[in-house]
Design an enzyme around this catalytic site. Structure first.
Site, PDB file in Angstrom:
ATOM      1  N   ARG A  99       1.019  -1.133  -0.168  1.00  0.00           N
ATOM      2  CA  ARG A  99       0.028   0.129  -0.020  1.00  0.00           C
ATOM      3  C   ARG A  99       0.741   1.031  -0.087  1.00  0.00           C
ATOM      4  O   ARG A  99       1.457   1.395   1.022  1.00  0.00           O
ATOM      5  CB  ARG A  99      -0.909   0.033   1.106  1.00  0.00           C
ATOM      6  CG  ARG A  99      -1.821   1.011   1.546  1.00  0.00           C
ATOM      7  CD  ARG A  99      -2.629   0.961   2.598  1.00  0.00           C
ATOM      8  NE  ARG A  99      -3.741   1.999   2.821  1.00  0.00           N
ATOM      9  CZ  ARG A  99      -3.702   2.924   3.666  1.00  0.00           C
ATOM     10  NH1 ARG A  99      -2.609   2.793   4.689  1.00  0.00           N
ATOM     11  NH2 ARG A  99      -4.699   3.787   3.912  1.00  0.00           N
ATOM     12  N   ASN A 149      -7.016   7.981   2.383  1.00  0.00           N
ATOM     13  CA  ASN A 149      -6.742   7.579   3.589  1.00  0.00           C
ATOM     14  C   ASN A 149      -7.643   8.226   4.607  1.00  0.00           C
ATOM     15  O   ASN A 149      -7.380   9.297   5.020  1.00  0.00           O
ATOM     16  CB  ASN A 149      -5.372   7.808   3.978  1.00  0.00           C
ATOM     17  CG  ASN A 149      -4.908   7.261   5.139  1.00  0.00           C
ATOM     18  OD1 ASN A 149      -4.679   6.276   5.503  1.00  0.00           O
ATOM     19  ND2 ASN A 149      -4.347   8.121   6.055  1.00  0.00           N
ATOM     20  N   GLU A 150      -8.102   7.369   5.386  1.00  0.00           N
ATOM     21  CA  GLU A 150      -8.994   8.018   6.715  1.00  0.00           C
ATOM     22  C   GLU A 150      -9.806   9.134   6.504  1.00  0.00           C
ATOM     23  O   GLU A 150      -9.692  10.069   7.146  1.00  0.00           O
ATOM     24  CB  GLU A 150      -7.761   7.925   7.918  1.00  0.00           C
ATOM     25  CG  GLU A 150      -7.199   6.843   8.346  1.00  0.00           C
ATOM     26  CD  GLU A 150      -6.289   6.660   9.154  1.00  0.00           C
ATOM     27  OE1 GLU A 150      -6.002   7.709   9.655  1.00  0.00           O
ATOM     28  OE2 GLU A 150      -5.780   5.785   9.764  1.00  0.00           O
ATOM     29  N   HIS A 176      -9.096   0.269  10.269  1.00  0.00           N
ATOM     30  CA  HIS A 176      -7.864   0.433  10.758  1.00  0.00           C
ATOM     31  C   HIS A 176      -7.748   0.104  12.000  1.00  0.00           C
ATOM     32  O   HIS A 176      -8.352   0.821  12.836  1.00  0.00           O
ATOM     33  CB  HIS A 176      -7.367   2.000  10.353  1.00  0.00           C
ATOM     34  CG  HIS A 176      -7.006   2.284   9.021  1.00  0.00           C
ATOM     35  ND1 HIS A 176      -6.720   3.354   8.566  1.00  0.00           N
ATOM     36  CD2 HIS A 176      -7.234   1.573   8.049  1.00  0.00           C
ATOM     37  CE1 HIS A 176      -6.233   3.532   7.271  1.00  0.00           C
ATOM     38  NE2 HIS A 176      -6.792   2.441   6.809  1.00  0.00           N
ATOM     39  N   TYR A 209      -6.317  -0.070  15.611  1.00  0.00           N
ATOM     40  CA  TYR A 209      -5.442   0.464  16.656  1.00  0.00           C
ATOM     41  C   TYR A 209      -6.265   0.576  17.967  1.00  0.00           C
ATOM     42  O   TYR A 209      -6.941  -0.338  18.121  1.00  0.00           O
ATOM     43  CB  TYR A 209      -4.781   1.781  16.034  1.00  0.00           C
ATOM     44  CG  TYR A 209      -4.119   1.985  14.912  1.00  0.00           C
ATOM     45  CD1 TYR A 209      -2.896   1.444  14.773  1.00  0.00           C
ATOM     46  CD2 TYR A 209      -4.594   2.562  13.891  1.00  0.00           C
ATOM     47  CE1 TYR A 209      -2.095   1.566  13.903  1.00  0.00           C
ATOM     48  CE2 TYR A 209      -3.993   2.572  12.416  1.00  0.00           C
ATOM     49  CZ  TYR A 209      -2.563   2.148  12.490  1.00  0.00           C
ATOM     50  OH  TYR A 209      -1.793   2.049  11.162  1.00  0.00           O
ATOM     51  N   GLU A 247      -4.970  -0.940   7.787  1.00  0.00           N
ATOM     52  CA  GLU A 247      -3.899  -0.700   8.745  1.00  0.00           C
ATOM     53  C   GLU A 247      -4.017  -1.618  10.025  1.00  0.00           C
ATOM     54  O   GLU A 247      -5.153  -1.413  10.610  1.00  0.00           O
ATOM     55  CB  GLU A 247      -3.735   0.763   8.924  1.00  0.00           C
ATOM     56  CG  GLU A 247      -3.239   1.660   7.840  1.00  0.00           C
ATOM     57  CD  GLU A 247      -3.055   3.030   8.339  1.00  0.00           C
ATOM     58  OE1 GLU A 247      -3.015   3.444   9.439  1.00  0.00           O
ATOM     59  OE2 GLU A 247      -3.161   4.012   7.215  1.00  0.00           O
ATOM     60  N   TRP A 256       0.761  -1.418   9.087  1.00  0.00           N
ATOM     61  CA  TRP A 256       1.461  -0.031   8.918  1.00  0.00           C
ATOM     62  C   TRP A 256       2.636  -0.027   9.894  1.00  0.00           C
ATOM     63  O   TRP A 256       2.635  -0.324  11.131  1.00  0.00           O
ATOM     64  CB  TRP A 256       0.299   0.969   9.547  1.00  0.00           C
ATOM     65  CG  TRP A 256       0.903   2.364   9.487  1.00  0.00           C
ATOM     66  CD1 TRP A 256       1.763   3.064  10.276  1.00  0.00           C
ATOM     67  CD2 TRP A 256       1.105   3.312   8.125  1.00  0.00           C
ATOM     68  NE1 TRP A 256       2.101   4.408  10.043  1.00  0.00           N
ATOM     69  CE2 TRP A 256       1.727   4.360   8.568  1.00  0.00           C
ATOM     70  CE3 TRP A 256       0.311   3.396   6.906  1.00  0.00           C
ATOM     71  CZ2 TRP A 256       1.647   5.440   7.751  1.00  0.00           C
ATOM     72  CZ3 TRP A 256       0.477   4.031   6.236  1.00  0.00           C
ATOM     73  CH2 TRP A 256       1.095   5.346   6.507  1.00  0.00           C
TER      74      TRP A 256
END
Length: 321
Positions: free
Chosen positions: A72, A146-147, A212, A214, A242, A272
């Site tokens: 990516r 992205n995001e 993503h 996290y 991610e 990531w």
């Protein structure tokens, strides 16, 4: 039926057949299929190219050597950083192809921004690259922005993507599209609530959603499994676009469960990131640098060499065989 009507009908049929015959990634239920109709399980990493433009050769070489099947690539449309122009993207795609890597391209400038304008700027960037990207539907995936949409809200996120997905299709871009969920990618509720509606705006039905993972989406086994299961229950594909363990003061991310459960559920992922996370986020680095003689960090060894890591679960896309 007159001769003219018959001619127009035949032309329309030929056009429809030509459109249907475009080789590229497709979607079947919650599965991603490559251009040969084989299931493709994304296993790879992100590379922050736009901040380390001179490192691309070493980065691609080392990522391929680690066994990834996808990389990516962080790009900029010029909104926040120096724009990655057509020539540089062409070079990236050539490198990826020579190393048998699927290239997932993403625009990073809209990160956390809720404005439709920033999302449209990302779409306009893809339109600028149109002539380069068309014909590479079998080896290039477009992660639209992205995001985009930092707020933890479903409606605004869905409304934005319902507009731009048809725009990309009308521009002739028939690639697999990846849509990051709201809340900086950490609000999967948006997928559960409106993912199907967003998916249905893609007349080619080639859209995949990305979480993503996290500290707000992957802190324990229950949360990780629940988020993945609920996304898959919509009947459309999801990937972990991610993931990684954040700063020491943040809540721990259960990387082992992310990798084991995605393997169990046949869900793709990209960690990531390869290297270059600044200051207190260097804990996210998978390697100590981009070159071919790279060395893996502790978390890099976990993601690349563990039982559910890249080397043991990644299969090169069949188009390269």
């Amino acid at each position: 039926m007159t001769a003219d009507t018959l001619t127009r009908a035949l032309l329309l049929l030929l056009l429809l057949r030509a459109a249907a015959a475009v080789p590229g990634f497709t979607v079947s239920g919650t599965r991603i299929l490559d251009a040969n109709g084989q299931e493709f399980m994304i296993r790879g990493v992100s590379h922050a190219h736009t901040w380390y433009k001179d490192d691309i050769n070493g980065a691609i070489t080392s990522i391929a050597a680690a066994g990834a099947n996808t990389v990516r690539i962080v790009l900029s449309n010029g909104g926040q950083w120096t724009k990655d122009n057509l020539d540089s993207v062409q070079n990236i795609l050539s490198l990826c192809e020579s190393h048998k890597l699927i290239a997932m391209l993403e625009v990073h400038d809209a990160t956390g921004n809720d404005s439709q304008e920033t999302l449209e700027n990302a779409v306009n960037y893809w339109k600028e690259l149109r002539d380069l990207l068309i014909g590479k539907e079998d080896r290039v995936i477009i992660n639209i922005a992205n995001e985009w949409f930092g707020t933890w809200d479903t409606a605004g996120w869905a409304d934005g993507y319902k507009v731009v997905i048809p725009e990309l299709r009308n521009a002739g871009l028939e690639h697999l599209l990846v849509v990051d969920t709201a809340g900086y990618g950490q609000y999967p509720q948006a997928i559960f609530e409106k993912g199907k509606e967003v998916f249905q705006t893609d007349l080619l039905a080639r859209t995949v959603f990305s979480i993503h993972m996290y500290e707000y989406a992957a802190t324990d086994v229950t949360m990780i499994k629940g988020n993945i299961d609920s996304a898959l229950n919509t009947g459309i594909p999801v990937i972990i676009g991610e993931f990684g363990d954040r700063k020491p003061e943040s809540q721990h991310v259960d990387i082992d469960t992310i990798m084991s459960y995605t393997r169990e559920k046949s869900v793709g992922w990209l960690a990531w990131s390869w290297y270059g996370n600044g200051n207190d986020e260097s804990i996210l680095d998978l390697t100590n640098g981009p070159s071919g003689d790279y060395s893996l960090t502790n978390v890099g060894s976990q993601i690349v060499d563990s039982e559910n890591g890249i080397r043991k679960t990644s299969t090169i896309c069949s188009i390269f065989n």
